[in-house]
Design a protein around this motif. Structure first.
Motif, PDB file in Angstrom:
ATOM      1  N   HIS A   1       0.824  -1.217   0.000  1.00 21.23           N
ATOM      2  CA  HIS A   1       0.000   0.000   0.000  1.00 21.23           C
ATOM      3  C   HIS A   1       0.856   1.265   0.000  1.00 21.23           C
ATOM      4  O   HIS A   1       0.398   2.320  -0.410  1.00 21.23           O
ATOM      5  CB  HIS A   1      -0.973  -0.011   1.186  1.00 21.23           C
ATOM      6  CG  HIS A   1      -0.316   0.145   2.515  1.00 21.23           C
ATOM      7  ND1 HIS A   1       0.281  -0.911   3.169  1.00 21.23           N
ATOM      8  CD2 HIS A   1      -0.132   1.233   3.287  1.00 21.23           C
ATOM      9  CE1 HIS A   1       0.797  -0.476   4.295  1.00 21.23           C
ATOM     10  NE2 HIS A   1       0.567   0.821   4.398  1.00 21.23           N
ATOM     11  N   ASN A   2       2.108   1.153   0.429  1.00 22.08           N
ATOM     12  CA  ASN A   2       3.012   2.310   0.416  1.00 22.08           C
ATOM     13  C   ASN A   2       3.391   2.748  -0.995  1.00 22.08           C
ATOM     14  O   ASN A   2       3.968   3.822  -1.178  1.00 22.08           O
ATOM     15  CB  ASN A   2       4.284   2.015   1.209  1.00 22.08           C
ATOM     16  CG  ASN A   2       4.004   1.828   2.681  1.00 22.08           C
ATOM     17  OD1 ASN A   2       3.135   2.489   3.242  1.00 22.08           O
ATOM     18  ND2 ASN A   2       4.726   0.925   3.306  1.00 22.08           N
TER      19      ASN A   2
ATOM     20  N   ALA B   1       1.195   3.271  -3.423  1.00 21.54           N
ATOM     21  CA  ALA B   1      -0.023   3.782  -4.063  1.00 21.54           C
ATOM     22  C   ALA B   1       0.272   4.937  -5.019  1.00 21.54           C
ATOM     23  O   ALA B   1      -0.331   5.021  -6.095  1.00 21.54           O
ATOM     24  CB  ALA B   1      -1.048   4.200  -3.013  1.00 21.54           C
ATOM     25  N   ASP B   2       1.181   5.826  -4.655  1.00 21.46           N
ATOM     26  CA  ASP B   2       1.512   6.947  -5.544  1.00 21.46           C
ATOM     27  C   ASP B   2       2.102   6.451  -6.860  1.00 21.46           C
ATOM     28  O   ASP B   2       1.774   6.971  -7.926  1.00 21.46           O
ATOM     29  CB  ASP B   2       2.492   7.909  -4.872  1.00 21.46           C
ATOM     30  CG  ASP B   2       1.852   8.710  -3.748  1.00 21.46           C
ATOM     31  OD1 ASP B   2       0.603   8.829  -3.715  1.00 21.46           O
ATOM     32  OD2 ASP B   2       2.613   9.220  -2.898  1.00 21.46           O
TER      33      ASP B   2
ATOM     34  N   TYR C   1      -0.708   4.865  -8.947  1.00 21.32           N
ATOM     35  CA  TYR C   1      -1.542   5.931  -9.490  1.00 21.32           C
ATOM     36  C   TYR C   1      -0.851   6.614 -10.678  1.00 21.32           C
ATOM     37  O   TYR C   1      -1.457   6.807 -11.733  1.00 21.32           O
ATOM     38  CB  TYR C   1      -1.862   6.951  -8.393  1.00 21.32           C
ATOM     39  CG  TYR C   1      -2.602   8.163  -8.891  1.00 21.32           C
ATOM     40  CD1 TYR C   1      -3.948   8.095  -9.229  1.00 21.32           C
ATOM     41  CD2 TYR C   1      -1.953   9.380  -9.035  1.00 21.32           C
ATOM     42  CE1 TYR C   1      -4.631   9.211  -9.696  1.00 21.32           C
ATOM     43  CE2 TYR C   1      -2.622  10.501  -9.492  1.00 21.32           C
ATOM     44  CZ  TYR C   1      -3.962  10.411  -9.825  1.00 21.32           C
ATOM     45  OH  TYR C   1      -4.630  11.515 -10.291  1.00 21.32           O
TER      46      TYR C   1
ATOM     47  N   ARG D   1      -7.403   8.102  -8.000  1.00 19.98           N
ATOM     48  CA  ARG D   1      -6.682   7.760  -6.773  1.00 19.98           C
ATOM     49  C   ARG D   1      -7.602   6.970  -5.836  1.00 19.98           C
ATOM     50  O   ARG D   1      -7.170   6.041  -5.152  1.00 19.98           O
ATOM     51  CB  ARG D   1      -6.157   9.030  -6.089  1.00 19.98           C
ATOM     52  CG  ARG D   1      -5.361   8.764  -4.833  1.00 19.98           C
ATOM     53  CD  ARG D   1      -4.212   7.782  -5.104  1.00 19.98           C
ATOM     54  NE  ARG D   1      -3.643   7.281  -3.901  1.00 19.98           N
ATOM     55  CZ  ARG D   1      -2.458   7.622  -3.435  1.00 19.98           C
ATOM     56  NH1 ARG D   1      -1.711   8.473  -4.085  1.00 19.98           N
ATOM     57  NH2 ARG D   1      -2.019   7.113  -2.319  1.00 19.98           N
TER      58      ARG D   1
ATOM     59  N   ASP E   1      -6.872   3.253  -4.128  1.00 12.97           N
ATOM     60  CA  ASP E   1      -6.982   2.993  -2.692  1.00 12.97           C
ATOM     61  C   ASP E   1      -8.102   2.018  -2.336  1.00 12.97           C
ATOM     62  O   ASP E   1      -7.934   1.180  -1.442  1.00 12.97           O
ATOM     63  CB  ASP E   1      -7.208   4.302  -1.931  1.00 12.97           C
ATOM     64  CG  ASP E   1      -6.004   5.232  -2.009  1.00 12.97           C
ATOM     65  OD1 ASP E   1      -4.872   4.741  -2.209  1.00 12.97           O
ATOM     66  OD2 ASP E   1      -6.198   6.458  -1.884  1.00 12.97           O
ATOM     67  N   ASN E   2      -9.236   2.106  -3.034  1.00 12.07           N
ATOM     68  CA  ASN E   2     -10.432   1.360  -2.622  1.00 12.07           C
ATOM     69  C   ASN E   2     -10.731   0.118  -3.452  1.00 12.07           C
ATOM     70  O   ASN E   2     -11.543  -0.711  -3.030  1.00 12.07           O
ATOM     71  CB  ASN E   2     -11.648   2.288  -2.655  1.00 12.07           C
ATOM     72  CG  ASN E   2     -11.474   3.472  -1.726  1.00 12.07           C
ATOM     73  OD1 ASN E   2     -10.962   3.336  -0.617  1.00 12.07           O
ATOM     74  ND2 ASN E   2     -11.865   4.650  -2.186  1.00 12.07           N
TER      75      ASN E   2
ATOM     76  N   LEU F   1      -5.758  -1.700  -4.545  1.00 10.12           N
ATOM     77  CA  LEU F   1      -4.974  -2.214  -3.414  1.00 10.12           C
ATOM     78  C   LEU F   1      -5.695  -3.312  -2.630  1.00 10.12           C
ATOM     79  O   LEU F   1      -5.062  -4.306  -2.265  1.00 10.12           O
ATOM     80  CB  LEU F   1      -4.531  -1.068  -2.507  1.00 10.12           C
ATOM     81  CG  LEU F   1      -3.425  -0.189  -3.116  1.00 10.12           C
ATOM     82  CD1 LEU F   1      -3.192   1.053  -2.263  1.00 10.12           C
ATOM     83  CD2 LEU F   1      -2.132  -0.974  -3.290  1.00 10.12           C
TER      84      LEU F   1
END
Length: 179
Positions: free
Chosen positions: A16-17, A19-20, A23, A43, A47-48, A51
């Protein structure tokens, strides 16, 4: 499990780290063309949706998950990822005896052999753990991904109406089985 560097690439397990990074990769319509018709991923969807789906099949000990691919040259830019998971994991008919390989790379790094190099290295390391069946899917007109499948030594198996919670389309399936 970790994967050894190739002459040009390194691999890091995506969490999850990252994510940027996920994206930013999905903000190029050309990258997304054969994923969702070219629509940029929001984004919120990273996240939803993305991930949580990754977390559902991630198992680092088995090598399952997404592996960030970075160039070894300084400053080691991340250029894409390789997916490893049981074939059809989110469908009604998952196949735990076959690992699906997939890839997504920044357009600026297409055509340089990085996806083939990365997928080959990961597949070969997984073979050393006893995995002997691999597959990949693509939309029928995604000739670049199909070319990578062929370079990996995969052969056409069949077409499939692939459907899960976020994807619903006809795909071609390529397989590879080692003795």
């Amino acid at each position: 499990m970790d994967f050894a560097n190739t002459p040009r690439l390194s691999f890091d397990y995506i969490t999850h780290n990252d994510a940027d990074f996920l994206y930013s990769l999905d903000q190029d319509e050309a990258v997304m063309r054969y994923i969702n018709g070219g629509r940029k991923t929001s984004r919120a969807d990273i996240d939803n949706v993305f991930l949580p789906r990754l977390n559902a099949y991630a198992n680092r000990l088995l090598g399952w998950g997404l592996w960030k691919v970075s160039l070894l040259e300084s400053p080691r830019p991340a250029i894409g990822w390789v997916l490893v998971r049981p074939m059809g994991f989110f469908t009604q008919n998952p196949d735990n005896s076959t690992l699906e390989l997939g890839w997504r790379f920044m357009r600026t790094h297409w055509g340089q052999g990085y996806a083939t190099e990365a997928a080959t290295a990961i597949r070969n390391e997984l073979r050393r753990t006893g995995v002997n069946r691999f597959a990949a899917i693509a939309l029928p007109d995604n000739v670049a991904s199909i070319a990578i499948m062929k370079k990996l030594g995969m052969t056409f198996s069949h077409t499939l109406a692939y459907k899960d919670e976020v994807f619903d389309d006809n795909v071609v399936v390529y397989h590879q089985k080692f003795a």
